[in-house]
Design a protein around this motif. Structure first.
Motif, PDB file in Angstrom:
ATOM      1  N   PRO A  48      12.800  -8.362  -4.389  1.00  0.00           N
ATOM      2  CA  PRO A  48      11.935  -8.630  -3.431  1.00  0.00           C
ATOM      3  C   PRO A  48      11.028  -7.411  -2.886  1.00  0.00           C
ATOM      4  O   PRO A  48      10.303  -7.903  -1.758  1.00  0.00           O
ATOM      5  N   ALA A  49      10.866  -6.442  -3.340  1.00  0.00           N
ATOM      6  CA  ALA A  49      10.180  -5.359  -2.594  1.00  0.00           C
ATOM      7  C   ALA A  49       8.835  -5.885  -2.880  1.00  0.00           C
ATOM      8  O   ALA A  49       8.497  -6.432  -4.098  1.00  0.00           O
ATOM      9  N   ALA A  50       7.805  -5.327  -2.002  1.00  0.00           N
ATOM     10  CA  ALA A  50       6.433  -5.802  -2.176  1.00  0.00           C
ATOM     11  C   ALA A  50       5.593  -4.661  -2.802  1.00  0.00           C
ATOM     12  O   ALA A  50       5.634  -3.565  -2.383  1.00  0.00           O
ATOM     13  N   THR A  51       4.942  -5.115  -4.016  1.00  0.00           N
ATOM     14  CA  THR A  51       3.592  -4.310  -4.417  1.00  0.00           C
ATOM     15  C   THR A  51       2.389  -5.257  -4.485  1.00  0.00           C
ATOM     16  O   THR A  51       2.881  -6.606  -4.721  1.00  0.00           O
ATOM     17  N   TRP A  52       1.477  -4.720  -4.659  1.00  0.00           N
ATOM     18  CA  TRP A  52       0.185  -5.726  -4.828  1.00  0.00           C
ATOM     19  C   TRP A  52       0.418  -6.285  -6.220  1.00  0.00           C
ATOM     20  O   TRP A  52      -0.044  -7.436  -6.189  1.00  0.00           O
ATOM     21  N   ALA A  66       0.973  -1.185  -0.073  1.00  0.00           N
ATOM     22  CA  ALA A  66      -0.238   0.082  -0.027  1.00  0.00           C
ATOM     23  C   ALA A  66       0.863   1.060   0.067  1.00  0.00           C
ATOM     24  O   ALA A  66       0.645   2.193  -0.846  1.00  0.00           O
ATOM     25  N   ARG A  67       1.891   1.337   0.849  1.00  0.00           N
ATOM     26  CA  ARG A  67       2.810   2.444   0.934  1.00  0.00           C
ATOM     27  C   ARG A  67       3.547   2.463  -0.681  1.00  0.00           C
ATOM     28  O   ARG A  67       3.695   3.819  -0.875  1.00  0.00           O
ATOM     29  N   THR A  68       3.893   1.778  -1.011  1.00  0.00           N
ATOM     30  CA  THR A  68       4.510   1.586  -2.458  1.00  0.00           C
ATOM     31  C   THR A  68       3.656   2.052  -3.511  1.00  0.00           C
ATOM     32  O   THR A  68       4.140   2.975  -4.385  1.00  0.00           O
ATOM     33  N   SER A  69       2.407   1.632  -3.498  1.00  0.00           N
ATOM     34  CA  SER A  69       1.656   1.838  -4.523  1.00  0.00           C
ATOM     35  C   SER A  69       1.008   3.190  -4.643  1.00  0.00           C
ATOM     36  O   SER A  69       0.852   3.988  -5.470  1.00  0.00           O
ATOM     37  N   LEU A  70       0.827   3.815  -3.532  1.00  0.00           N
ATOM     38  CA  LEU A  70       0.162   5.243  -3.035  1.00  0.00           C
ATOM     39  C   LEU A  70       1.395   6.007  -3.280  1.00  0.00           C
ATOM     40  O   LEU A  70       1.199   7.039  -3.776  1.00  0.00           O
ATOM     41  N   TRP A  71       2.553   5.749  -2.947  1.00  0.00           N
ATOM     42  CA  TRP A  71       3.720   6.723  -3.049  1.00  0.00           C
ATOM     43  C   TRP A  71       4.049   6.904  -4.525  1.00  0.00           C
ATOM     44  O   TRP A  71       4.213   7.924  -5.368  1.00  0.00           O
ATOM     45  N   ILE A  72       4.025   5.791  -5.343  1.00  0.00           N
ATOM     46  CA  ILE A  72       4.219   5.777  -6.784  1.00  0.00           C
ATOM     47  C   ILE A  72       3.053   6.423  -7.511  1.00  0.00           C
ATOM     48  O   ILE A  72       3.277   7.362  -8.468  1.00  0.00           O
ATOM     49  N   SER A  73       1.688   6.382  -7.131  1.00  0.00           N
ATOM     50  CA  SER A  73       0.739   7.062  -7.633  1.00  0.00           C
ATOM     51  C   SER A  73       0.733   8.536  -7.344  1.00  0.00           C
ATOM     52  O   SER A  73       0.624   9.535  -8.275  1.00  0.00           O
ATOM     53  N   LEU A  74       1.181   8.850  -6.313  1.00  0.00           N
ATOM     54  CA  LEU A  74       1.228  10.126  -5.845  1.00  0.00           C
ATOM     55  C   LEU A  74       2.314  11.030  -6.630  1.00  0.00           C
ATOM     56  O   LEU A  74       2.197  12.113  -7.161  1.00  0.00           O
ATOM     57  N   LEU A  75       3.451  10.265  -6.884  1.00  0.00           N
ATOM     58  CA  LEU A  75       4.534  10.912  -7.521  1.00  0.00           C
ATOM     59  C   LEU A  75       4.080  10.821  -9.063  1.00  0.00           C
ATOM     60  O   LEU A  75       4.418  12.128  -9.688  1.00  0.00           O
ATOM     61  N   THR A  76       3.349  10.147  -9.727  1.00  0.00           N
ATOM     62  CA  THR A  76       2.934  10.118 -11.053  1.00  0.00           C
ATOM     63  C   THR A  76       1.968  11.295 -11.212  1.00  0.00           C
ATOM     64  O   THR A  76       2.099  11.972 -12.179  1.00  0.00           O
ATOM     65  N   VAL A  77       1.072  11.398 -10.373  1.00  0.00           N
ATOM     66  CA  VAL A  77      -0.126  12.258 -10.556  1.00  0.00           C
ATOM     67  C   VAL A  77       0.491  13.837 -10.447  1.00  0.00           C
ATOM     68  O   VAL A  77       0.169  14.494 -11.141  1.00  0.00           O
ATOM     69  N   SER A  78       1.549  13.791  -9.392  1.00  0.00           N
ATOM     70  CA  SER A  78       1.993  15.230  -9.222  1.00  0.00           C
ATOM     71  C   SER A  78       2.956  15.667 -10.655  1.00  0.00           C
ATOM     72  O   SER A  78       2.777  16.843 -10.970  1.00  0.00           O
ATOM     73  N   LEU A  79       3.633  14.730 -10.996  1.00  0.00           N
ATOM     74  CA  LEU A  79       4.432  15.047 -12.123  1.00  0.00           C
ATOM     75  C   LEU A  79       3.608  15.139 -13.465  1.00  0.00           C
ATOM     76  O   LEU A  79       3.856  16.110 -14.205  1.00  0.00           O
ATOM     77  N   ALA A  80       2.579  14.522 -14.025  1.00  0.00           N
ATOM     78  CA  ALA A  80       1.608  14.738 -14.824  1.00  0.00           C
ATOM     79  C   ALA A  80       0.812  15.837 -14.609  1.00  0.00           C
ATOM     80  O   ALA A  80       0.670  16.874 -15.786  1.00  0.00           O
ATOM     81  N   ILE A  81       0.268  16.367 -13.439  1.00  0.00           N
ATOM     82  CA  ILE A  81      -0.441  17.689 -13.066  1.00  0.00           C
ATOM     83  C   ILE A  81       0.376  18.851 -13.348  1.00  0.00           C
ATOM     84  O   ILE A  81       0.223  19.575 -14.114  1.00  0.00           O
ATOM     85  N   THR A  82       1.833  18.835 -13.078  1.00  0.00           N
ATOM     86  CA  THR A  82       2.700  19.785 -12.986  1.00  0.00           C
ATOM     87  C   THR A  82       2.806  20.187 -14.247  1.00  0.00           C
ATOM     88  O   THR A  82       2.866  21.321 -15.114  1.00  0.00           O
ATOM     89  N   ILE A  83       3.429  19.261 -15.016  1.00  0.00           N
ATOM     90  CA  ILE A  83       4.059  19.496 -16.721  1.00  0.00           C
ATOM     91  C   ILE A  83       3.027  19.691 -17.406  1.00  0.00           C
ATOM     92  O   ILE A  83       2.746  20.573 -18.424  1.00  0.00           O
ATOM     93  N   GLY A  84       1.718  19.108 -17.236  1.00  0.00           N
ATOM     94  CA  GLY A  84       0.533  19.130 -18.039  1.00  0.00           C
ATOM     95  C   GLY A  84      -0.117  20.528 -18.047  1.00  0.00           C
ATOM     96  O   GLY A  84      -0.539  20.957 -18.790  1.00  0.00           O
ATOM     97  N   THR A  85      -0.253  21.042 -16.830  1.00  0.00           N
ATOM     98  CA  THR A  85      -0.814  22.206 -16.518  1.00  0.00           C
ATOM     99  C   THR A  85      -0.076  23.347 -17.359  1.00  0.00           C
ATOM    100  O   THR A  85      -0.506  24.436 -17.827  1.00  0.00           O
TER     101      THR A  85
END
Length: 290
Positions: A237-241, A88-107
């Motif tokens: 061995p890092a865990a993601t869903w 959960a921590r890994t997935s949410l962190w990756i999603s947060l960074l992805t959305v921040s990158l897309a919103i910043t550059i796309g805006t």
């Protein structure tokens, strides 16, 4: 005998209608609750997990859910609940960074294309349309083949794949705003184009961007899980869903909990984020107000 004041009717002002409180909708309640549970799980995973998610315990392989291991253990004896919390921590962190990158550059690109128009608009939208011609997942797969499978490689690949959608939304909003009276007034009093974009146009793009960012957050979780399932996400061995689902495939007949619980978490995350996004759209989109 009545006096003049007593004979004249006294006008009593009508009571102002009581303001109707807006009750939170079902989508807002359920979606907010599920999102809060996911965030709490990710924050807890930063400081504590029931067991070490990477520690091997070959003696207790394939243990079914019990009081000792609430969600059982995997093929290496690792605690499934601990790995789901870390996932959960890994997935949410990756999603947060992805959305921040897309919103910043796309805006930024959407503001420039919609406000400046002319050759700037044509050049930016030509590149944007070329990126939109590729399905998002296919574009991410191609970029990951170049940058390599890693946590930040996924962020870069998915962020670039989602930028064209943000550019389209921001550009259409800017085109509807740039000829409004308050924009003309800003030009008349001598404000620069950059100041007008930053001070008057960008704030009016916040509401549609919040709704879009919420939807993109769900897309990013699903895409990250799919890439990890295909072996192009965060390497073990890092865990993601996603990689937990991939690792469970050979053992589904004998240990179904290995695939059930990661899949359930992905479903809960998507349902919660989509419901929360619908509630935000109803709240922020003026076309949804009665």
């Amino acid at each position: 005998m009545k006096t003049l004041n007593e004979s004249l009717p006294i006008a009593v002002p009508a009571a102002a209608p009581a303001r109707r409180m807006r009750m939170p909708s079902f989508n807002a309640l359920i979606g907010g609750l599920l999102v809060a549970v996911l965030l709490a799980m990710a924050l807890i995973g930063v400081f504590w997990t029931p067991y070490d998610p990477l520690k091997l315990d070959l003696i207790h392989r394939f243990q079914p859910p019990s009081w000792t291991h609430v969600l059982g253990t995997d093929e290496f004896g690792r605690d499934v609940l601990s790995r789901i919390i870390i996932g959960a921590r890994t997935s949410l962190w990756i999603s947060l960074l992805t959305v921040s990158l897309a919103i910043t550059i796309g805006t930024l690109f959407g503001l420039l294309a919609g406000y400046l128009r002319g050759w700037t608009d044509r050049l930016l939208m030509m590149v944007n349309d070329a990126l939109l011609a590729f399905p998002g997942m296919l574009l991410a797969l191609g970029l990951l083949a170049i940058v390599g499978a890693s946590q930040y490689g996924i962020v870069l690949a998915l962020g670039i794949a989602y930028i064209p959608t943000v550019v389209r939304v921001v550009r259409s909003t800017v085109l509807s705003l740039r000829e409004r009276e308050f924009i003309e007034a800003s030009r008349v009093i001598g404000n620069s184009e950059l100041y007008t974009m930053w001070k008057h146009i960008a704030p009016n793009c916040v509401a549609p961007l919040i709704v879009l960012a919420t939807s993109m957050f769900g897309w990013a979780i699903l895409s990250e899980s799919a890439l990890s399932f295909l072996g192009l996400g965060v390497p073990p061995p890092a865990a993601t869903w996603g990689n937990m689902l991939a690792a469970s495939r050979p053992h589904l007949a004998t240990a179904p909990w290995l695939g059930f619980f990661p899949g359930l978490m992905i479903a809960i995350a998507l349902i919660g984020i989509n419901l929360f996004g619908d509630a935000l759209r109803d709240r922020l989109d003026p076309r949804m107000n009665r």
